[in-house]
Structures are given as C-alpha cells and as structure tokens.
Design an enzyme around this catalytic site. Structure first.
Site, mmCIF file in Angstrom:
data_model
loop_
_atom_site.group_PDB
_atom_site.id
_atom_site.type_symbol
_atom_site.label_atom_id
_atom_site.label_comp_id
_atom_site.label_asym_id
_atom_site.label_seq_id
_atom_site.Cartn_x
_atom_site.Cartn_y
_atom_site.Cartn_z
ATOM 1 N N HIS A 285 0.858 -1.176 0.000
ATOM 2 C CA HIS A 285 0.000 0.000 0.000
ATOM 3 C C HIS A 285 0.900 1.234 0.000
ATOM 4 O O HIS A 285 1.642 1.477 0.950
ATOM 5 C CB HIS A 285 -0.922 0.025 1.223
ATOM 6 C CG HIS A 285 -1.845 1.207 1.243
ATOM 7 N ND1 HIS A 285 -3.094 1.187 0.654
ATOM 8 C CD2 HIS A 285 -1.697 2.454 1.764
ATOM 9 C CE1 HIS A 285 -3.677 2.365 0.824
ATOM 10 N NE2 HIS A 285 -2.842 3.148 1.488
ATOM 11 N N CYS A 286 0.849 1.995 -1.074
ATOM 12 C CA CYS A 286 1.730 3.145 -1.243
ATOM 13 C C CYS A 286 1.024 4.398 -0.741
ATOM 14 O O CYS A 286 -0.054 4.757 -1.238
ATOM 15 C CB CYS A 286 2.126 3.308 -2.711
ATOM 16 S SG CYS A 286 3.264 4.679 -3.008
ATOM 17 N N VAL A 287 1.633 5.063 0.225
ATOM 18 C CA VAL A 287 1.031 6.278 0.771
ATOM 19 C C VAL A 287 1.197 7.447 -0.180
ATOM 20 O O VAL A 287 0.444 8.440 -0.100
ATOM 21 C CB VAL A 287 1.651 6.626 2.138
ATOM 22 C CG1 VAL A 287 1.324 5.561 3.158
ATOM 23 C CG2 VAL A 287 3.164 6.817 2.028
#
Length: 428
Positions: A285-287
């Site tokens: 999950h890329c912020v």
C-alpha cells in the site's frame, strides 16, 4: 389502471427535498448546516479551549471528537451544496513554502529544516500506518512539491538566462508525463469483488475506496500463478475473522478465504487493511498515491518512479548549472560559494537539496522494486518471508532471497519425511 394508483400515491407521499445552497451541506448528524456556522455549537471545542486556557489536560477522546467535528465542518462553497475538504491535504500546502523559505535564510537553518522535514514525514507515516488509516497527506505533499519546485524554477532559475526553450520544454514534458503516470497508477490496482455479493452493501472502507477509484469492476479471477515464490501464509498475518482454506493437493497452489470480503482469494492476493478490500498480486500500500500497488497498476507505478527520477535529476542539473556556474553537479551540490548572498539563488539552492532528498528516497524505492521484480517476489511476500524466517537477506538487506531458501527447506523436509517412513513400517 389499478396498478398505477399505488405508484402515484407513493410519489405524492415522498417529501420533496429542498435544494441546497452553495454554502449549505448535510452534516454527519443528517442535519442541514451552513459553512458560516463552522465554529458554532461545538461543545467539545469549547471544553477543549477552556481546559487548554486553564492549563488542564485534554482527554484523547475529546481531541478525537474535536478533529471529527473540524473535518466534518471544513468545507468550501460549491454548486448544490458545500464540498468537504480533507484536512490532511492542508499542512503541505501551508508548511512546505514556509519551511523552504526559512531554510534559505542561512545554511544552518537550511540544514536544520531539511533534516527535520524527513523526520516529521516518517513520524506522521508511522502514526497513520499504525492506526491503519488512509491519509491524503503524502499525495498532497508529492503533488504540491512538484508544482512548487516547478514554480521556483520558472520564477528564479529561468530568468537568469542559462535555461533555453528546449531545456524548459523537456522539463515541462517530464512533469506532465509524471502526472499522467500517477493518474494511471491511481486507478484500480486489481480489486477483488465477490460476483455473488454485488447487491450486498459494502463496508465503509470498500465503499470509499471504490468510489475514489471510479467504481471500476474487475473482470473475473486470474488463474493460479506458478511463480515459485512464497505462497505459504500463516494465520498470524491474516486479519481477524479470516480463515485459511487449502484448495487441491498440497503440491498445488494454495488459495485463501477472506472473511471480510467474503471471497476466495487467488494466489498472491492479499487483503489490504487500509483500503479494506482484497487486491490481486498485491505488492504494498503506497502512501504516495494513497492506493495499493497491485497487478493492474504495478507497471504504471514503476513508470511513474522512473520518469520522476529522470525529470528530477534533469531539473537539479539545470538549476545547479545556473546558480553555480563552471562547477560539476556533485561539486556544486556541496560547495557553491556565494550562493546565500542572493535570496533568489539561496531559495533555488534550498529547493535543489529538498529535491535531492526526495529523489534519493524515490530511488531507494525504485531499486527495491527492480530487485523484487528480478526475483519474482512482491514487497508483501518479502516482508512475510522475513517475519516467518523463510528468507535470507543479501547485499546488506537490499535483496531478500526466498525461492532458493524455500526450495532447500522443502527438500530437507522431504528427505526427513522419507527417512522416517521405513522406521514406521518396521514398527508396524
């Protein structure tokens, strides 16, 4: 004709909703409210201010209620009702220009500010990541950093006459390509939805995530991938309420059941606890894009990283060549005499160092992604292998080898299994 009467009666009984003014909205309590009343009738805020003035401690529950109230009332006028503004996008818009301009006053201030910015960003990341909350802070920081660096380049670097139209055009094209790649990476990463539950209402996390991605539908389930990577998942890493189901013989690919999404996950698919939905071949999950990186957007994510690195390196080179003439890029980055004598050059030099810090972080992510792709593993599988101690680190931790390690473990387990069989038969 008799069948038409109930329809007319139902239409007459339905109350007509009054259209909202551009400054009106429906709050979280379902009541009509006005933008001008943003600080009115807030008992939690009044109590918190009173305790703060009298130097008394404020309870964490009160702070959470105050933040919920502020986030619900922070709106801007819009057609057919005021639109809600996410409070997490505001700090980068306000603090980044202030910090960079303060850092350009003196090189000591620049060192302090440019060192504290990554520390604050990491602290906020771990704070939100531990709570498993979605935030637009990093997406806002990334997009605003691109825009602000380009603005400083146009205002402070281009007027010095060292940048030609061709060079400016290449830098501008690179910026637009970055935005296009980010737009593609923000799309559906490969969400899994149960075809039998299309009519069932989704959870709040799934609804928000699917609405933000345009409610794109995935097309079926992909076949099982024979990749030789880590597919053994333990219940320790599963979300609460999930159970593990083995499909087929132990030698075949294993599939898991997700109790939250109510579906059978294909191989290498995982449930994202931040987005609240399962993703095919989930990497992480890329912020920075506020979305998962999965099967459908992994290529766009790699493309966005590569274009950003090239464009950023080109912009840094042009800027240093303008403010520190007759010096190499590496030398000018550490030794540029007289750069703080002029405020314009000092601001440009500070923005260069800020860009170098961001570029170094993105280069590290890009390197890790390339290594994982070469080993045919995802970042999620790498972290799982480290937790389960089924992988080994190579090259100072940059590489986590799982395939050969797992293969040797399986071979040793099979050898020990076959060695035990003759003893069991002799005992019988």
């Amino acid at each position: 004709m008799g069948s038409m009467k109930p329809v007319k009666t139902n239409k007459a009984e339905e109350p007509e909703l009054e259209p909202l003014c551009c400054c009106e909205y429906i709050d979280r309590n379902g009541e009509k409210n006005h933008v001008a009343a943003c600080l009115c009738d807030c008992q939690d805020l009044d109590e918190g201010c009173d305790r703060w003035i009298t130097c008394k401690s404020v309870q964490p529950e009160t702070c959470e209620r105050i933040m919920d109230t502020i986030s619900d009332r922070l709106r801007i006028p819009w057609l057919r009702g005021a639109k809600k503004v996410n409070i997490s996008i505001i700090p980068p818009l306000v603090l980044l220009p202030v910090f960079l301009r303060v850092a350009s006053w003196h090189f000591l201030l620049g060192g302090v500010v440019l060192t504290s910015l990554p520390v604050l960003a990491l602290w906020y990341y771990y704070l939100t990541h531990r709570r498993k909350e979605q935030t637009l802070f990093f997406l806002s920081l990334g997009l605003f950093s691109l825009g602000y660096m380009y603005y400083v380049f146009l205002q402070e670097v281009v007027p010095k006459g060292r940048v030609g139209p061709t060079q400016l055009g290449l830098l501008t094209c690179g910026l637009f390509l970055i935005l296009l790649a980010l737009y593609r990476a923000k799309k559906n990463p490969g969400y899994l939805r149960n075809p039998a539950s299309n009519d069932r209402p989704l959870s709040s996390g799934q609804t928000e995530c699917l609405t933000r991605k345009g409610q794109e539908k995935t097309k079926g389930f992909p076949g099982a991938e024979s990749s030789g990577s880590l597919n053994n998942r333990t219940p320790k890493d599963e979300p609460k309420g999930s159970s593990r189901v083995l499909v087929g013989s132990p030698t075949k690919v294993k599939e898991d059941w997700c109790a939250k999404c109510q579906l059978v996950r294909p191989a290498r698919a995982w449930h994202c606890r931040i987005c609240g939905i399962c993703v095919r071949r989930m990497d992480h999950h890329c912020v920075w894009i506020n979305s998962c990186v999965g099967e459908s957007n992994h290529q766009a994510f790699i493309l966005a990283l590569s274009i950003f690195l090239l464009t950023s390196a080109y912009g840094i080179t042009l800027t240093l060549d303008t403010i520190c003439r007759d010096r190499s890029v590496f030398t000018a980055l550490f030794y540029c005499p007289g750069v703080y004598a002029d405020y314009s050059s000092a601001l440009s030099f500070t923005c260069v160092w800020y860009s170098v810090i961001i570029t170094a972080g993105m280069a590290y992510i890009f390197l890790i992604q390339l290594i994982n792709i070469s080993y045919n593993v995802t970042e999620r599988e790498v972290q799982q292998a480290l937790r389960q101690k089924t992988g080994r680190r190579l090259l100072c931790g940059l590489i986590v080898d799982t395939d050969s390690f797992i293969q040797k473990t399986r071979e040793s387990a099979l050898l020990s299994h076959y060695k035990k069989k003759p003893k069991q038969k002799a005992m019988a």
